[in-house]
Write a protein that holds these residues in place. Structure first.
Motif, PDB file in Angstrom:
ATOM      1  N   PRO A 122       0.815  -1.216   0.000  1.00  0.00           N
ATOM      2  CA  PRO A 122       0.000   0.000   0.000  1.00  0.00           C
ATOM      3  C   PRO A 122       0.855   1.276   0.000  1.00  0.00           C
ATOM      4  O   PRO A 122       2.043   1.230   0.327  1.00  0.00           O
ATOM      5  N   LEU A 123       0.241   2.377  -0.394  1.00  0.00           N
ATOM      6  CA  LEU A 123       0.902   3.693  -0.308  1.00  0.00           C
ATOM      7  C   LEU A 123      -0.030   4.639   0.440  1.00  0.00           C
ATOM      8  O   LEU A 123      -1.233   4.619   0.201  1.00  0.00           O
ATOM      9  N   ASP A 124       0.522   5.431   1.323  1.00  0.00           N
ATOM     10  CA  ASP A 124      -0.258   6.469   2.004  1.00  0.00           C
ATOM     11  C   ASP A 124       0.588   7.717   2.156  1.00  0.00           C
ATOM     12  O   ASP A 124       1.426   7.789   3.045  1.00  0.00           O
ATOM     13  N   PHE A 125       0.332   8.690   1.277  1.00  0.00           N
ATOM     14  CA  PHE A 125       1.121   9.928   1.311  1.00  0.00           C
ATOM     15  C   PHE A 125       0.214  11.113   1.639  1.00  0.00           C
ATOM     16  O   PHE A 125      -0.990  11.069   1.399  1.00  0.00           O
ATOM     17  N   HIS A 126       0.822  12.158   2.177  1.00  0.00           N
ATOM     18  CA  HIS A 126       0.138  13.448   2.323  1.00  0.00           C
ATOM     19  C   HIS A 126       0.753  14.423   1.332  1.00  0.00           C
ATOM     20  O   HIS A 126       1.971  14.392   1.109  1.00  0.00           O
ATOM     21  N   ASP A 131       2.812  27.779  -1.686  1.00  0.00           N
ATOM     22  CA  ASP A 131       3.609  28.633  -2.558  1.00  0.00           C
ATOM     23  C   ASP A 131       3.735  28.050  -3.982  1.00  0.00           C
ATOM     24  O   ASP A 131       4.805  28.079  -4.587  1.00  0.00           O
ATOM     25  N   GLY A 132       2.653  27.503  -4.477  1.00  0.00           N
ATOM     26  CA  GLY A 132       2.639  26.994  -5.859  1.00  0.00           C
ATOM     27  C   GLY A 132       3.393  25.687  -6.042  1.00  0.00           C
ATOM     28  O   GLY A 132       3.684  25.283  -7.172  1.00  0.00           O
ATOM     29  N   GLN A 133       3.738  25.005  -4.934  1.00  0.00           N
ATOM     30  CA  GLN A 133       4.463  23.737  -5.026  1.00  0.00           C
ATOM     31  C   GLN A 133       3.763  22.654  -4.216  1.00  0.00           C
ATOM     32  O   GLN A 133       3.034  22.943  -3.273  1.00  0.00           O
ATOM     33  N   LEU A 134       4.006  21.400  -4.596  1.00  0.00           N
ATOM     34  CA  LEU A 134       3.436  20.274  -3.864  1.00  0.00           C
ATOM     35  C   LEU A 134       4.536  19.653  -3.009  1.00  0.00           C
ATOM     36  O   LEU A 134       5.570  19.235  -3.533  1.00  0.00           O
ATOM     37  N   PHE A 135       4.298  19.582  -1.704  1.00  0.00           N
ATOM     38  CA  PHE A 135       5.237  18.936  -0.780  1.00  0.00           C
ATOM     39  C   PHE A 135       4.656  17.568  -0.435  1.00  0.00           C
ATOM     40  O   PHE A 135       3.595  17.487   0.183  1.00  0.00           O
ATOM     41  N   ILE A 136       5.326  16.513  -0.888  1.00  0.00           N
ATOM     42  CA  ILE A 136       4.777  15.168  -0.681  1.00  0.00           C
ATOM     43  C   ILE A 136       5.545  14.460   0.429  1.00  0.00           C
ATOM     44  O   ILE A 136       6.774  14.368   0.386  1.00  0.00           O
ATOM     45  N   LYS A 137       4.807  13.986   1.431  1.00  0.00           N
ATOM     46  CA  LYS A 137       5.447  13.265   2.539  1.00  0.00           C
ATOM     47  C   LYS A 137       4.678  12.001   2.871  1.00  0.00           C
ATOM     48  O   LYS A 137       3.553  11.803   2.410  1.00  0.00           O
ATOM     49  N   ASN A 138       5.284  11.155   3.692  1.00  0.00           N
ATOM     50  CA  ASN A 138       4.585   9.978   4.189  1.00  0.00           C
ATOM     51  C   ASN A 138       3.419  10.396   5.062  1.00  0.00           C
ATOM     52  O   ASN A 138       3.498  11.410   5.749  1.00  0.00           O
ATOM     53  N   ASN A 139       2.370   9.596   5.099  1.00  0.00           N
ATOM     54  CA  ASN A 139       1.399   9.716   6.171  1.00  0.00           C
ATOM     55  C   ASN A 139       2.069   9.020   7.365  1.00  0.00           C
ATOM     56  O   ASN A 139       2.065   7.799   7.469  1.00  0.00           O
ATOM     57  N   ASP A 140       2.692   9.839   8.228  1.00  0.00           N
ATOM     58  CA  ASP A 140       3.608   9.296   9.238  1.00  0.00           C
ATOM     59  C   ASP A 140       2.948   8.274  10.166  1.00  0.00           C
ATOM     60  O   ASP A 140       3.564   7.275  10.521  1.00  0.00           O
ATOM     61  N   GLU A 141       1.710   8.570  10.547  1.00  0.00           N
ATOM     62  CA  GLU A 141       1.019   7.693  11.496  1.00  0.00           C
ATOM     63  C   GLU A 141       0.868   6.288  10.901  1.00  0.00           C
ATOM     64  O   GLU A 141       1.203   5.294  11.545  1.00  0.00           O
ATOM     65  N   ILE A 142       0.386   6.237   9.681  1.00  0.00           N
ATOM     66  CA  ILE A 142       0.176   4.936   9.028  1.00  0.00           C
ATOM     67  C   ILE A 142       1.510   4.242   8.766  1.00  0.00           C
ATOM     68  O   ILE A 142       1.671   3.054   8.996  1.00  0.00           O
ATOM     69  N   GLU A 143       2.493   5.012   8.300  1.00  0.00           N
ATOM     70  CA  GLU A 143       3.799   4.448   7.979  1.00  0.00           C
ATOM     71  C   GLU A 143       4.444   3.832   9.228  1.00  0.00           C
ATOM     72  O   GLU A 143       4.999   2.735   9.174  1.00  0.00           O
ATOM     73  N   LEU A 144       4.338   4.535  10.347  1.00  0.00           N
ATOM     74  CA  LEU A 144       4.925   4.058  11.593  1.00  0.00           C
ATOM     75  C   LEU A 144       4.262   2.756  12.038  1.00  0.00           C
ATOM     76  O   LEU A 144       4.941   1.792  12.409  1.00  0.00           O
TER      77      LEU A 144
END
Ligand code: A3P
Ligand code: MG
Ligand code: MG
Length: 375
Positions: A122-126, A131-144
Motif C-alpha cells: 500500500p501507499l499512504d502519502f500526504h 507557494d505553488g508547489q506540492l510537498f509530498i510526505k509519508n502519512n507518518d502515522e500509518i507508515e509508523l
C-alpha cells in the motif's frame, strides 16, 4: 471528492531530465544535522573500499550486532524540516529561489516508480500545497504503524533473525567504506572499519533537481558513499555516488526472482537521484559475506529485461512510463494556487490509486511548512 487514476496508465514518452545535485547535508551519529556542505562532505561522506582479499576473509555481517546504535523508527520517517532548512540555506547562499513543482524524498518516489511490480504494497502519502508547489510526505502515522507491524512476529526467534538481517545491511555499509580516500588513510584507520559501532543515525543526503515530462522535481535521498572522488563543479554531470546493498547468495533458481525484485528497487532508488553504481554484498544464512558484485545503474534495465522467465520479467521502461504518467496526473489534478491538503493512496485490496482532498489540519501543515521557512 475522490479522483482515481487507472493503474494501467502509461506516458507515451518519458522525457527524463538528468538529476543535478543542488546541495547536500548530513545527519551525524548524535542525530544532529550539518548543513555546511564542506563540513558534511568531510565528516559524513565516506569512500568505497572493499578489496577481494578482504572479502576472502569471510567477514561476519552479524558481528557487533549487540552494539547496534539504531535510531527509533519515529525519528526516521524523513525529516521535512531539515530538508527545507537545507533548501532555505541554499536559496540564501545562491540568492536564487528554487523553482520546482514537487518537493519530496526519493524513498517515496521509489515506491511510486516501482508500483507496477509491487502491487501488494500500500501507499499512504500526504500532499501539502504551499507557494505553488506540492510537498509530498509519508502519512507518518500509518507508515509508523506499518513498520511496527512488519517488525513484529509471533515467533521471537524470527523477530531476532529479521533484526539481524537488517543489521547486516548496515554492517556491510560499515565494512565496505572508509572515512577518507584510501590514499589518505593510515593503516590503522583502514583496519578499524570492522570495529566501528554500526549505526543508522549517520546519513549523507543529496538534494537534486530532476524531472520527468514537464514536471520538475526536487528530490532528497540518502547516499551510501563515493566510488572515487568528488568531481569539480561543472566537470561531471552526475556525482560518483554508490548505493550499497546486501542480498542472500543465490544458490537455487527460485532465489533469482527475489534478487531481481530487490535489484529493481535498488535501480529505482539509485536512478531517481543519479547514483551511478550499485554494489551488492551477497551473504549466506549465517550472515557471512561470500562475494561482491558491482553493477552500473544504467545497465540494470538491460539485465532485468533479459530475464528468461517471462512471468517474473521486470521492465524498467514500463515502470518509468507509469511513473511519468502518474507524476503528471498528480501535478495536473492538484490546484497549486490554493493552499490545501491532500492524501494520495494506493489500496492493494481494491487496486485503486487515488487522491482526495483533506480538511485543513494546521498541525500537519506546520510540521512541514514552518514559520521560518515561510519567511
Ligand atoms: P540492505 O538494503 O542491504 O538490505 P539502504 O540500502 O537504503 O541504504 O538501507 C540500508 C539498510 O537499511 C538495508 O540494507 C536494510 O538492512 C535496512 N533497511 C532499509 N530499508 C528498510 C526497510 N524498509 N525495512 C527494513 N530494513 C530496511
Ligand atoms: Mg543507505
Ligand atoms: Mg544501501
Amino acid at each position: 471528492m475522490i479522483k482515481t487514476f487507472p493503474l494501467n496508465s502509461r506516458a507515451k514518452t518519458t522525457a527524463l531530465k538528468q538529476p543535478k545535485e543542488l546541495f547536500a547535508f548530513a545527519r551525524d551519529i548524535d542525530g544532529e544535522y550539518i548543513f555546511d556542505s564542506t563540513k558534511a562532505q568531510q565528516e559524513n561522506l565516506s569512500y568505497y573500499y572493499l578489496p577481494d582479499a578482504y572479502v576472502d576473509k569471510q567477514i561476519d555481517l552479524g558481528g557487533g550486532y549487540s552494539n547496534f546504535k539504531k535510531i527509533p523508527e519515529e525519528q526516521n520517517l524523513g525529516d521535512f524540516q531539515a530538508l527545507l532548512k537545507g533548501v532555505m540555506n541554499h536559496e540564501q547562499s545562491t540568492g536564487a529561489k528554487i523553482n520546482t513543482d514537487i518537493v519530496t524524498f526519493r524513498g517515496l518516489m521509489t515506491k511510486l516508480l516501482t508500483l507496477p511490480y509491487n502491487l501488494k504494497d500500500p501507499l499512504d502519502f500526504h500532499i501539502i500545497v504551499y507557494d505553488g508547489q506540492l510537498f509530498i510526505k509519508n502519512n507518518d502515522e500509518i507508515e509508523l504503524k506499518r513498520r511496527q507491524q512488519n517488525s513484529q512476529h509471533d515467533d521471537p526467534t524470527k523477530d531476532e533473525m529479521m533484526k539481524k538481517f537488517e543489521y547486516s545491511g548496515y554492517k556491510f555499509e560499515a565494512i565496505s567504506t572508509l572515512p577518507k580516500p584510501w590514499g589518505d588513510c593510515s593503516r590503522q584507520l583502514i583496519e578499524k572499519r570492522n570495529k566501528k559501532v554500526v549505526n543508522n543515525y549517520e546519513q549523507y543526503i543529496s538534494v537534486v533537481r530532476t524531472g520527468i515530462g514537464k514536471v520538475k522535481l526536487l528530490l532528497a535521498g540518502e547516499v551510501d558513499c563515493l566510488w572515487d572522488y568528488i568531481p569539480e563543479d561543472g566537470k561531471d554531470i552526475l556525482p560518483h555516488y554508490v548505493e550499497l546493498k546486501t542480498s542472500k547468495v543465490i544458490e537455487a533458481p527460485g532465489q533469482v526472482v527475489n534478487f531481481e525484485k530487490k535489484l529493481f528497487r535498488t535501480w529505482a532508488q539509485s536512478f531517481l537521484i543519479g547514483i551511478r553504481k550499485i554494489v551488492y554484498g551477497f551473504r549466506d544464512d549465517n550472515l557471512i559475506l561470500r562475494n561482491v558484485e558491482v553493477y552500473n545503474t544504467e545497465e540494470v534495465p538491460i539485465m532485468l529485461k533479459d530475464t528468461i522467465n517471462v512471468n517474473t520479467k521486470i521492465v524498467c521502461m514500463n515502470a518509468l512510463k507509469w511513473y511519468g504518467a502518474v507524476i503528471e496526473w498528480i501535478n495536473n489534478e492538484i490546484p497549486k494556487d490554493i493552499d490545501k491538503l491532500w492524501s494520495l493512496t494506493y489500496d492493494p485490496g481494491s487496486k485503486s490509486f487515488s487522491i482526495v482532498e483533506l480538511v485543513q489540519d494546521s498541525e500537519l501543515r506546520n510540521s512541514v511548512i514552518t514559520e521560518e521557512f515561510k519567511q
